[in-house]
Write an enzyme that holds these catalytic residues in place. Structure first.
Site, PDB file in Angstrom:
ATOM      1  N   LYS A   1       0.848  -1.204   0.000  1.00  0.00           N
ATOM      2  CA  LYS A   1       0.000   0.000   0.000  1.00  0.00           C
ATOM      3  C   LYS A   1       0.883   1.254   0.000  1.00  0.00           C
ATOM      4  CE  LYS A   1      -3.519   2.293   2.760  1.00  0.00           C
ATOM      5  NZ  LYS A   1      -4.400   2.203   3.920  1.00  0.00           N
TER       6      LYS A   1
ATOM      7  N   GLU B   1      10.548  -4.873   4.223  1.00  0.00           N
ATOM      8  CA  GLU B   1      10.585  -6.259   3.743  1.00  0.00           C
ATOM      9  C   GLU B   1      10.299  -6.329   2.241  1.00  0.00           C
ATOM     10  OE1 GLU B   1       8.961  -5.136   6.398  1.00  0.00           O
ATOM     11  OE2 GLU B   1       8.878  -6.624   8.020  1.00  0.00           O
TER      12      GLU B   1
ATOM     13  N   GLY C   1      -4.787  -2.024   5.067  1.00  0.00           N
ATOM     14  CA  GLY C   1      -4.024  -3.162   4.549  1.00  0.00           C
ATOM     15  C   GLY C   1      -4.690  -4.505   4.844  1.00  0.00           C
ATOM     16  N   ARG C   2      -5.125  -4.695   6.084  1.00  0.00           N
ATOM     17  CA  ARG C   2      -5.680  -6.003   6.466  1.00  0.00           C
ATOM     18  C   ARG C   2      -7.098  -6.207   5.955  1.00  0.00           C
ATOM     19  NH1 ARG C   2      -4.482  -2.700  10.478  1.00  0.00           N
ATOM     20  NH2 ARG C   2      -6.094  -1.880  11.873  1.00  0.00           N
TER      21      ARG C   2
ATOM     22  N   GLU D   1      -4.404  -6.765  14.962  1.00  0.00           N
ATOM     23  CA  GLU D   1      -3.950  -5.432  14.542  1.00  0.00           C
ATOM     24  C   GLU D   1      -5.113  -4.443  14.657  1.00  0.00           C
ATOM     25  OE1 GLU D   1      -0.511  -5.120  11.623  1.00  0.00           O
ATOM     26  OE2 GLU D   1      -2.073  -4.190  10.429  1.00  0.00           O
TER      27      GLU D   1
ATOM     28  N   HIS E   1      -3.457 -33.131  18.153  1.00  0.00           N
ATOM     29  CA  HIS E   1      -2.266 -33.872  18.580  1.00  0.00           C
ATOM     30  C   HIS E   1      -1.136 -32.937  18.978  1.00  0.00           C
ATOM     31  CE1 HIS E   1      -4.151 -37.605  17.179  1.00  0.00           C
ATOM     32  NE2 HIS E   1      -4.687 -36.809  16.270  1.00  0.00           N
TER      33      HIS E   1
ATOM     34  N   LYS F   1       9.589  -0.837  13.874  1.00  0.00           N
ATOM     35  CA  LYS F   1      10.164  -0.532  12.550  1.00  0.00           C
ATOM     36  C   LYS F   1      11.193   0.594  12.677  1.00  0.00           C
ATOM     37  CE  LYS F   1       5.884  -1.412   9.932  1.00  0.00           C
ATOM     38  NZ  LYS F   1       4.887  -0.792   9.076  1.00  0.00           N
TER      39      LYS F   1
HETATM   40  O1  LIG Z   1       1.152  -2.759   2.280  1.00  0.00           O
HETATM   41  P1  LIG Z   1       2.283  -2.176   3.044  1.00  0.00           P
HETATM   42  O2  LIG Z   1       2.250  -0.682   3.051  1.00  0.00           O
HETATM   43  O3  LIG Z   1       3.596  -2.697   2.540  1.00  0.00           O
HETATM   44  O4  LIG Z   1       2.140  -2.609   4.555  1.00  0.00           O
HETATM   45  C1  LIG Z   1       2.166  -3.954   4.929  1.00  0.00           C
HETATM   46  C2  LIG Z   1       1.633  -4.172   6.315  1.00  0.00           C
HETATM   47  O5  LIG Z   1       2.383  -3.449   7.263  1.00  0.00           O
HETATM   48  C3  LIG Z   1       1.539  -2.956   8.290  1.00  0.00           C
HETATM   49  O6  LIG Z   1       1.479  -1.573   8.142  1.00  0.00           O
HETATM   50  C4  LIG Z   1       2.097  -3.249   9.654  1.00  0.00           C
HETATM   51  O7  LIG Z   1       2.285  -4.607   9.850  1.00  0.00           O
HETATM   52  C5  LIG Z   1       0.191  -3.601   8.029  1.00  0.00           C
HETATM   53  O8  LIG Z   1      -0.856  -2.907   8.528  1.00  0.00           O
HETATM   54  C6  LIG Z   1       0.209  -3.723   6.554  1.00  0.00           C
HETATM   55  O9  LIG Z   1      -0.746  -4.637   6.110  1.00  0.00           O
END
Ligand SMILES: O=P(O)(O)OC[C@H]1O[C@](O)(CO)[C@@H](O)[C@@H]1O
Length: 503
Positions: free
Chosen positions: A193, A199, A247-248, A333, A364, A473
């Site tokens: 987003k 990452e 995002g979620r 979240e 199990h 972060k």
């Molecule tokens: O889509 P982006 O901006 O890379 O963010 C990824 C994820 O990181 C967060 O901001 C934090 O984990 C989430 O809310 C989001 O889904």
């Protein structure tokens, strides 16, 4: 009235029932097996094995009314800026439903349809090309939803395009995903987003280099400019997102592009249609017949009435084994907050720890603790009626286990030997899907989304920000130079650990 004052009625109800076992509740009112259940489209849910009675339920529905549940649902669908801390509308429902006359919601729906048309064209072109594999790069909300959907709904045989997911910043993840793939027949979709997530940027760069250029790179982002500039991806290969989708909650947007690639655009749209069906039900149905309200109020009862600190979800279907991972982000979240929307401290417990897995494997591993441990863990059991595998006996055994666990949790079993006694009185909800299809899957996820929102309404918290994840972060970014040996850390323990990590 503060949530705490409102919840005092719920605590009083829980106090009244404190010495009444689930077994006694079921014996006193056997009709609850039928009455405490709802069917909405492909989803059936039975709440009869929760530790409340009709009077407590009435108090719960009254609580939701007093919290303005209906008005708050309307505000969500109409695109009011209910994400107050970020000044944003929250319009994931507009990605799949057309249930609001509010201009902002109509505009969002129109944008979503346009994006879907572009998505269909891109998916069609990729499917018709000589590409065989696609790597979806993203994390959190830009990964968990599409990963779950593809895993849950894929056919036993691989489809035309094989879709792989890469989320973790750990280089071993990239190494594993890329092993065995051919860079000449692979494309990558970078989903973020913000396009500022460490990452995804690092893994995106690995993919770009491994592919030998940007020719087969695609992106999904609300920050089209950043995506275009940082990876030289032309705008025609970037699908949009918007700041009004969290995002979620974004699976229903172009974040679902990997779903369209793996399963086809028709399946993706059927998933949206299933969610839309649940949207219409939740928005239009009075609370006592409203499935999301039942689910949300059950969670509130277990958390604030009975004080349970965790909640589990057990998917009795291997195809839904990633559901608990997805729900962990959606629920924790969203609801992991300790201040109200107005910034004052919440005076009630909010989110429990959510966890789970796929039955029967979990029987199990951790079910011993659920049956005989000192903590009671209310559980959602999810089953699927139709068997799509050729193994009928296994499916029957799976169902027998699902039924057996919920029954054993409820009733327990007395024994003179304390080691062999089961206290029972463990609450559960059983949710059955008529079959695992894109439609029922979409409806199930939308149910959980609305349940989460209604819980936030009762607690008076904002379900749509996530400032809690920012601090870690920031600290990680500050420590990067120290890991490269170019700086020293302030914290003495970090300094000590760095001595070892730097090798
Ligand atoms: O889509 P982006 O901006 O890379 O963010 C990824 C994820 O990181 C967060 O901001 C934090 O984990 C989430 O809310 C989001 O889904």
């Amino acid at each position: 009235m503060s949530p705490d004052a409102r919840l005092s009625t719920i605590r009083a109800q829980a106090g009244r029932l404190a010495d009444t076992s689930l077994q006694a509740l079921l014996a006193a009112d056997p009709a609850r097996a039928r009455d405490f259940a709802l069917q909405v489209g492909p989803i059936y849910a039975n709440f009869a094995r929760q530790r409340y009675d009709r009077e407590a339920l009435a108090a719960l529905f009254a609580l939701a009314e007093r919290a303005g549940a209906h008005e708050r649902l309307r505000a969500l669908f109409d695109g009011e800026k209910i994400n107050l801390t970020e000044g944003r509308s929250v319009l994931h429902t507009a990605l799949r439903s057309d249930l609001s006359a509010a201009p902002v919601a109509r505009e969002a729906h129109a944008q979503a349809l346009q994006a879907r048309t572009r998505m269909r064209a891109l998916a069609g072109a990729l499917t018709a090309s000589d590409i065989t594999d696609v790597v979806s790069v993203g994390i959190g909300g830009s990964d968990l939803g599409p990963r779950l959907a593809v895993d849950a709904l894929r056919a036993p045989q691989p489809g035309r395009l094989r879709v792989h997911f890469l989320s973790n910043v750990d280089g071993h993840a990239a190494q594993r995903v890329l092993a065995g793939l051919d860079p000449r027949r692979t494309a990558a979709v970078l989903i973020s987003k913000t396009f500022g997530t460490q990452e995804t940027l690092l893994n995106g760069a690995i993919l770009r280099d491994w592919l030998g250029g940007t020719e087969r790179l695609y992106a999904v982002s609300a920050n089209v400019q950043r995506a275009a500039e940082s990876f030289a991806i032309p705008p025609e290969r970037i699908l949009p997102m918007w700041d009004w989708v969290g995002g979620r909650y974004s699976l229903w947007s172009a974040v679902g592009f990997p779903v369209a690639l793996a399963l086809g655009m028709d399946a993706f749209e059927a998933m949206l249609a299933g969610a839309a069906e649940m949207d219409a039900h939740v928005l239009r149905t009075p609370l006592p017949q409203n499935l999301a309200a039942w689910h949300a109020l059950t969670a509130v009862w277990n958390r604030n009435g009975l004080g349970y600190a965790t909640q589990a979800v057990h998917a009795y279907d291997e195809r839904l084994k990633l559901l608990s991972n997805y729900l962990q982000q959606l629920v924790m979240e969203s609801l992991g907050k300790s201040v109200r929307t107005d910034g004052t401290p919440v005076d009630v417990e909010t989110v429990p720890v959510w966890w789970g897995g796929a039955g029967t494997d979990t029987q199990h591993s951790f079910f011993q603790a659920l049956h005989q441990g000192t903590s009671i863990v209310p559980s959602d059991f999810i089953g699927v009626v139709r068997n799509d595998s050729p193994y009928v006996d296994n499916h029957r055994a799976l169902h027998a286990n699902l039924l057996a666990q919920t029954e054993a949790f409820a009733h327990g079993q007395a024994s003179d030997d304390p080691h062999r006694a089961y206290a029972g009185n463990r609450p559960s909800t059983t949710i059955l899907l008529d079959a695992l299809t894109p439609r029922s899957f979409g409806a199930l996820l939308a149910l959980y989304e609305h349940s989460v929102y209604l819980q936030s309404v009762v607690w008076g918290i904002n379900a749509f920000d996530q400032f809690g994840v920012e601090l870690g972060k920031q600290v990680a970014n500050r420590l990067l130079p120290a890991l490269a040996g170019q700086a020293e850390a302030d914290d003495p323990v970090t300094r000590e650990l760095l001595l070892r990590l730097r090798g």
